[in-house]
Write an enzyme that holds these catalytic residues in place. Structure first.
Site, PDB file in Angstrom:
ATOM      1  N   SER A 149     -11.092  -0.779  -1.062  1.00 22.92           N
ATOM      2  CA  SER A 149      -9.815  -0.727  -0.330  1.00 22.92           C
ATOM      3  C   SER A 149     -10.008  -1.055   1.140  1.00 22.92           C
ATOM      4  O   SER A 149      -9.102  -1.568   1.796  1.00 22.92           O
ATOM      5  CB  SER A 149      -9.213   0.680  -0.419  1.00 22.92           C
ATOM      6  OG  SER A 149      -8.426   0.827  -1.557  1.00 22.92           O
ATOM      7  N   HIS A 190      -3.746   5.980   3.510  1.00 23.00           N
ATOM      8  CA  HIS A 190      -4.424   4.782   3.003  1.00 23.00           C
ATOM      9  C   HIS A 190      -3.791   3.497   3.541  1.00 23.00           C
ATOM     10  O   HIS A 190      -4.485   2.585   4.007  1.00 23.00           O
ATOM     11  CB  HIS A 190      -4.375   4.817   1.472  1.00 23.00           C
ATOM     12  CG  HIS A 190      -5.241   3.822   0.778  1.00 23.00           C
ATOM     13  ND1 HIS A 190      -4.850   2.520   0.558  1.00 23.00           N
ATOM     14  CD2 HIS A 190      -6.476   3.946   0.225  1.00 23.00           C
ATOM     15  CE1 HIS A 190      -5.807   1.885  -0.104  1.00 23.00           C
ATOM     16  NE2 HIS A 190      -6.802   2.722  -0.329  1.00 23.00           N
ATOM     17  N   ASP A 245       0.841  -1.196   0.000  1.00 19.09           N
ATOM     18  CA  ASP A 245       0.000   0.000   0.000  1.00 19.09           C
ATOM     19  C   ASP A 245       0.877   1.248   0.000  1.00 19.09           C
ATOM     20  O   ASP A 245       1.953   1.242  -0.604  1.00 19.09           O
ATOM     21  CB  ASP A 245      -0.932  -0.038   1.231  1.00 19.09           C
ATOM     22  CG  ASP A 245      -2.283   0.611   0.952  1.00 19.09           C
ATOM     23  OD1 ASP A 245      -2.308   1.829   0.712  1.00 19.09           O
ATOM     24  OD2 ASP A 245      -3.302  -0.095   0.992  1.00 19.09           O
TER      25      ASP A 245
END
Length: 760
Positions: free
Chosen positions: A542, A214, A138
């Site tokens: 996600s 994220h 990520d």
């Protein structure tokens, strides 16, 4: 003067040559390495020497585990020349992938004190999961987050071969017994951001530190430790925790400012495999492509061979059909659903009608007084979308502005309204987003509403001479019904790469998910957002992907001998398709009933997945037979499988013969489709299962035998199912759906079935 012109022209040509460079991934015949080279890396460098004066700089990555070959910085002519070598199987331009952007454990039933794992309690399962390592590819990690606290964790498992790398903003000592690895891979990104071969310093330091948020969010969702009093600025307050709270986390930063480059992803996957992870979680993807051109599918195949479970997000391109990413059958493809938690907010118009919406705005409210309401008041045609520079401050100052959803980020629209002097925003869905509501931590008072309500508010603003509105915020509300609901943004089938494999596989929680956050950036991710928070609420596949990654870690802890395919089967065949009102799952796009092209096998149920009774297992050899059935060349299959002796002498008549836990029946020009499946008993000995089928009136379904008797644990039994399309069914008939269930008093092993008469 002529000499000067000549040198200028030479410099111009040099610039052309340099700027034309791109990253290429080169697939090599692994076994062709001459014995004179000690390593494959030496051989790859030598292969580049005849093409470039600086082979060491051109060679970006040398792959050995996830892929046979290397990544190099080349111009198109050099790539073309390299492709002519007998030792080269293929040369592919680097692909850019994109991110698919806490009450969850309770919603999934993970907070139960007992009964989670047959014969064991939650504490025993947590203890077993301490040896399970989840690798997250990520945007990196914020190691200081309390979600990575290692209190009470034992020593790092002896099998672990990874490390925490050093960087100007990342001390290896930040890692601990919870966050046991942190690496970064940026050569593909640096190559692209440097303008094609000139290594300019990009905007980000080469470091595992998460500047985006994220990666921290996904890693803590999968395996974050318990953190009391967690919230986003007061919303969703409570204890935050991941799915597998005692599993270990290793972060591999492969995503940067401009995206996630295939060469970096492949390097990250290779390193994770070598480091010794048990689960790989990738909340990113691109469009669909043949598996031999799909970087993630290639790396995931090697991971699967080595017993590593790979979970990937399905994509955020719904509700449009055929928009799935990451559809390889050896990957768990995860869609998104809602939780039973909401963040209500209301738009109260001057006509006294109050409309429901959602928001995570946490600043000073507007008070009870109404202000003017405007829509599409600006300097350009983009004012209805509240695009940058589109609003006229003279017309919006001191007013609430209606902004249509779409084109730009939802939170960015609020910033545009605020900068133009507006005091509030109603973010109104259009047909593209339907009735789906996603809450955001806006920079000004803002309420998001669905399309139907949006149309009513837009009409009020157009028709009323002096329209007004007030915005009211309702905090956090639990026990929302119905839930779960399939998120409108969740990408949909059918699977366009292999239509005979039903995708997505399952859905998990992916809307308004609270998890840890990077303190390098505000909750909206906008540069002008100066707020800092340790947790953030985000939505996307996600977010659903790491839920499944964490659940897979728990199943791996409970059943360490199970293959990735067995774990996937357990999660799929025990998934549910009814919401908390005992009705069929619904689709947030339009409120209609959902189907397996949207929710796959259904919403995951961790308690049942730990004791599924039966599993559909798939060996590496069966996957190779599947690949040989797709019309690929042997060299294409070798790209994925990485074995020199592949001949494709064995293949299925139909790719749908793979022992998959679901069925996708494509009649095409045929009336009869017949598949044989094999079930493995992972429940008690002397178990008897009877079959139940459900299907549309246009298809006849018969199963032989109708009863399966398993005398021992691990015993395998086969059954054959025949699907017959009724005469007279139009080849243009719409898709239909059904199910095949093997059941007894203890277990219901359910497989969804889709029926198509043509591909779309």
């Amino acid at each position: 003067m002529a000499a000067m012109a000549s040198s200028t022209f030479f410099f111009f040509l040099l610039c052309l040559t340099v700027t034309a460079k791109k990253t290429y991934i080169v697939h090599m015949k692994h076994q062709d390495k001459p014995p004179s080279f000690e390593t494959h890396n030496d051989w790859y460098s030598s292969s580049l020497q005849s093409l470039t004066a600086t082979p060491a700089e051109s060679l970006l990555y040398s792959y050995n585990a996830a892929f046979n070959g290397f990544a190099a910085s080349l111009d198109p002519e050099q790539a073309e020349a390299l492709s002519k070598s007998d030792s080269v199987l293929g040369v592919y331009e680097d692909t850019v992938y994109n991110l698919h952007t806490t009450r969850t454990p309770q919603f999934l039933g993970l907070d139960a004190e007992s009964g989670l794992w047959a014969g064991h309690n939650t504490q025993q399962l947590e203890q077993a999961s301490r040896d399970v390592i989840i690798g997250v590819l990520d945007t990196g990690v914020w190691p200081e987050s309390k979600s990575f606290d290692d209190s009470g964790m034992p020593e790092v498992p002896a099998k672990w071969r990874g490390e925490c790398e050093s960087a100007p903003d990342f001390n290896p000592k930040f890692c601990n017994r919870k966050l046991i690895g942190a690496r970064s891979f940026s050569k593909g990104y640096r190559m692209a951001s440097g303008g094609g071969g000139i290594y300019k310093k990009p905007g980000e330091i080469q470091s595992p530190r998460d500047k985006d948020g994220h990666g921290t969010h996904t890693a803590s969702t999968a395996a974050g430790s318990h953190v009391a009093n967690a919230s986003l600025l007061g919303y969703a307050s409570g204890t935050a925790r991941g799915m597998a709270t005692h599993a270990r986390v290793a972060a591999y930063k492969v995503c940067w400012e401009t995206g996630c480059f295939g060469s970096d992803i492949l390097a990250g996957m290779e390193r994770a495999i070598e480091d010794g992870v048990d689960v790989l979680s990738l909340s990113l993807g691109g469009g669909s492509a043949p598996y031999f051109r799909d970087t993630i599918a290639i790396g995931a195949f090697t991971a699967m061979e080595k017993g590593i479970f790979v979970s990937c997000s399905a994509g955020n391109s719904g509700p449009t059909k055929a928009t799935l990413a990451n559809v390889a059958p050896w990957i768990m493809t995860v869609g998104a659903g809602t939780l039973d938690r909401d963040f209500p907010a209301y738009a109260v118009l001057g006509n006294k009608i109050r409309y429901n919406g959602v928001s995570l705005y946490s600043g000073r409210g507007m008070g009870k007084n109404s202000v003017g309401l405007v829509y599409s008041k600006g300097n350009s045609s983009g004012s209805n979308l509240c695009l940058t520079g589109s609003l006229d401050p003279a017309l919006v100052r001191g007013k609430v502005v209606i902004c249509d959803r779409g084109t730009t980020a939802r939170v960015e629209k609020g910033a545009v309204v605020r900068d133009a002097g507006g005091v509030g925003m109603i973010l109104a869905n259009t047909e593209a987003s339907g009735e789906e509501l996603v809450a955001d931590s806006h920079l000004l008072p803002a309420v998001a509403v669905g399309r139907k309500v949006g149309d009513l508010i837009r009409e009020y603003a157009r028709s009323e001479p002096n329209p007004t509105a007030a915005l009211v915020f309702g905090g956090t509300v639990l026990d929302i019904k119905p839930s779960p609901v399939v998120a409108a943004f969740s990408s949909r089938g059918p699977n366009m790469v292999t239509p005979q494999i039903l995708k997505p596989d399952v859905i998990g929680p992916g809307v308004n998910i609270l998890a840890a956050w990077s303190e390098a950036i505000g909750p909206t991710g906008l540069a002008k957002d100066s707020r800092k928070t340790m947790f953030n609420i985000m939505s996307g596949t996600s977010m659903s992907c790491p839920h499944i990654s964490g659940l897979a870690a728990l199943i791996k802890a409970a059943h360490p001998e199970w293959s990735p395919s067995a774990i996937k089967s357990a999660l799929m065949t025990t998934a549910y398709t009814q919401d908390n009102t005992n009705s069929t799952l619904r689709d947030a796009a339009d409120g209609s009933l959902s189907n397996p092209w949207a929710h796959g096998a259904g919403h995951v149920d961790p308690q049942k997945a730990l004791s599924p009774g039966l599993v559909y297992d798939i060996s590496t050899e069966e996957y190779i037979t599947f690949l040989c059935s797709l019309g690929y060349t042997v060299d294409h299959v070798k790209t994925i499988v990485k074995r020199p002796n592949i001949t494709c002498s064995t293949k299925f008549k139909d790719p749908g013969e793979l022992n998959y836990p679901s069925f996708s029946v494509l009649f095409g020009g045929k009336r009869v489709v017949r598949y044989t499946r094999e079930l493995t008993n992972v429940g008690p000995a002397r178990s008897i299962y009877k079959v139940t089928v459900n299907g549309p009136s246009t298809v006849g379904i018969s199963v032989r035998p109708k009863t399966l008797i398993f005398r021992s644990v691990g015993e395998k039994k086969r059954y054959t199912v025949t699907f017959v399309a009724k005469r007279g069914t139009s080849p243009m008939a719409k898709p239909e759906f059904g199910s095949i269930v093997w059941g007894n008093a203890q277990n219901q092993v359910k497989s969804p079935v889709s029926f198509s008469w043509s591909l779309m």
